[in-house]
Design a protein around this motif. Sequence first.
Motif, PDB file in Angstrom:
ATOM      1  N   THR A 166      61.949 -37.838 -46.480  1.00  0.00           N
ATOM      2  CA  THR A 166      61.025 -39.014 -45.788  1.00  0.00           C
ATOM      3  C   THR A 166      60.100 -39.374 -46.314  1.00  0.00           C
ATOM      4  OG1 THR A 166      62.625 -38.645 -43.775  1.00  0.00           O
ATOM      5  CG2 THR A 166      60.801 -39.843 -43.862  1.00  0.00           C
ATOM      6  N   LEU A 167      59.963 -40.572 -46.876  1.00  0.00           N
ATOM      7  CA  LEU A 167      58.478 -41.157 -47.708  1.00  0.00           C
ATOM      8  C   LEU A 167      57.712 -41.795 -46.438  1.00  0.00           C
ATOM      9  CD1 LEU A 167      60.888 -41.085 -49.496  1.00  0.00           C
ATOM     10  CD2 LEU A 167      59.240 -42.906 -50.642  1.00  0.00           C
ATOM     11  N   ILE A 168      56.754 -41.425 -46.431  1.00  0.00           N
ATOM     12  CA  ILE A 168      55.346 -42.195 -45.187  1.00  0.00           C
ATOM     13  C   ILE A 168      54.590 -42.131 -46.259  1.00  0.00           C
ATOM     14  CG2 ILE A 168      54.079 -41.323 -43.224  1.00  0.00           C
ATOM     15  CD1 ILE A 168      56.602 -39.192 -42.632  1.00  0.00           C
ATOM     16  N   SER A 169      54.180 -43.905 -45.291  1.00  0.00           N
ATOM     17  CA  SER A 169      52.894 -43.967 -46.020  1.00  0.00           C
ATOM     18  C   SER A 169      51.871 -44.714 -44.704  1.00  0.00           C
ATOM     19  CB  SER A 169      52.569 -45.590 -46.596  1.00  0.00           C
ATOM     20  OG  SER A 169      53.559 -45.241 -47.723  1.00  0.00           O
ATOM     21  N   VAL A 170      50.782 -44.458 -44.483  1.00  0.00           N
ATOM     22  CA  VAL A 170      50.078 -44.462 -43.059  1.00  0.00           C
ATOM     23  C   VAL A 170      49.372 -45.811 -43.493  1.00  0.00           C
ATOM     24  CG1 VAL A 170      48.009 -43.738 -41.165  1.00  0.00           C
ATOM     25  CG2 VAL A 170      49.550 -42.017 -42.575  1.00  0.00           C
ATOM     26  N   ILE A 171      49.556 -47.151 -42.743  1.00  0.00           N
ATOM     27  CA  ILE A 171      48.779 -47.896 -43.242  1.00  0.00           C
ATOM     28  C   ILE A 171      47.801 -48.991 -42.042  1.00  0.00           C
ATOM     29  CG2 ILE A 171      51.013 -49.530 -44.204  1.00  0.00           C
ATOM     30  CD1 ILE A 171      51.306 -50.721 -41.518  1.00  0.00           C
ATOM     31  N   ASP A 172      47.325 -47.751 -41.577  1.00  0.00           N
ATOM     32  CA  ASP A 172      46.785 -47.417 -39.523  1.00  0.00           C
ATOM     33  C   ASP A 172      46.412 -46.579 -39.199  1.00  0.00           C
ATOM     34  OD1 ASP A 172      44.473 -49.315 -39.140  1.00  0.00           O
ATOM     35  OD2 ASP A 172      45.193 -50.555 -37.808  1.00  0.00           O
ATOM     36  N   GLY A 173      44.970 -46.848 -38.552  1.00  0.00           N
ATOM     37  CA  GLY A 173      44.883 -44.848 -37.720  1.00  0.00           C
ATOM     38  C   GLY A 173      44.809 -44.110 -37.843  1.00  0.00           C
ATOM     39  N   SER A 174      44.481 -43.051 -37.073  1.00  0.00           N
ATOM     40  CA  SER A 174      44.590 -41.931 -37.999  1.00  0.00           C
ATOM     41  C   SER A 174      44.839 -40.934 -36.857  1.00  0.00           C
ATOM     42  CB  SER A 174      42.951 -41.303 -37.717  1.00  0.00           C
ATOM     43  OG  SER A 174      42.514 -41.212 -36.577  1.00  0.00           O
ATOM     44  N   GLY A 175      45.585 -39.767 -37.340  1.00  0.00           N
ATOM     45  CA  GLY A 175      46.447 -38.509 -36.416  1.00  0.00           C
ATOM     46  C   GLY A 175      46.776 -37.393 -37.040  1.00  0.00           C
TER      47      GLY A 175
END
Length: 320
Positions: A269-278
């Motif tokens: 799975t490819l993941i891109s965080v476009i907003d926020g944090s965690g």
Amino acid sequence: MEPLFLKPVFHEKMWGGRKLERFNYDLPAGDIGECWAISGHPHGRSEVENGEFAGQYIDDLWKNHSELFGHPEGKVFPLLTKILDAEASLSVQVHPDNEYAWKHEHELGKTECWYIIDAEPGSYLIYGHNAKNKQELDQMIESGDWDDLLRKVPVKTGDFFYVPSGTVHALNKGIMALETQQSSDTTYRLYDYDRVEKSTGKKRELHIQQSEDTITVPHKDPKLDIQTQIDGKNKFTTFVQPPISPYFSVYRWEIKEPATLKHNIGKYTLISVIDGSGKISVDGKDYDLKKGVHLIVPATIKEWTVDGSLDIIASESGEK
């Protein structure tokens, strides 16, 4: 096993700007139009930043550590994730399918899609054309009848567009998009507004014959089956997947509370965080997630947990 966090590669474009700085990237000088976020393509290879594979590139891992991707059959890492900043309009263009691309360009064809991260008021796309048949298409191109030929489609933040090979298209001024595509860098320019390159003082090359060879006539909008699932405070959207999209599936994960996830139809799975944090947690170990981070969860990780306040675009390869 750890998730593979990746170092972006940036490309200057005549239509680019500086808005990618909002992702806290240390951009090189110039008008930066593209962030190649997850890529095994030779024009912008992603380097792993963490763990036992730090310093290695995705395309090399694909060849030498196929277990990370579920021992795939394909010769090249099949997907490419970008973030595009259209400070000015891109050229009106079309991409070939696999058969044409392998024959003429010696690489994959290019079916792609866009999730619209941001769109200024009044923004629009070029998406499709109005020619009824091949003869009419060729005539309208030859006469430069662009206003009648090209379809303009209004666009707003949060929209999603699937762009199969053969589709006439262009992102226009004021749009930022996350693009998921086949791993290809073949673009045929149909029209470029008669712009001139600063470095050469000449108009950019057009590819009229290749465009006419590959444009789908007549244009038909894909029929998407966008589905949304609410799980507590979290929201999961499936934008596209096989069989509608044979090459990839694309999802949006809006995370507000812990969510345990696994690979859906693909092996990694490819993941891109476009907003926020965690954070993402794997085998009891936490890894920080923040806006602008891109990673691959390899096939050797069967389950993971995501927590925080996060807006994520994820994708999987549709190829076996």
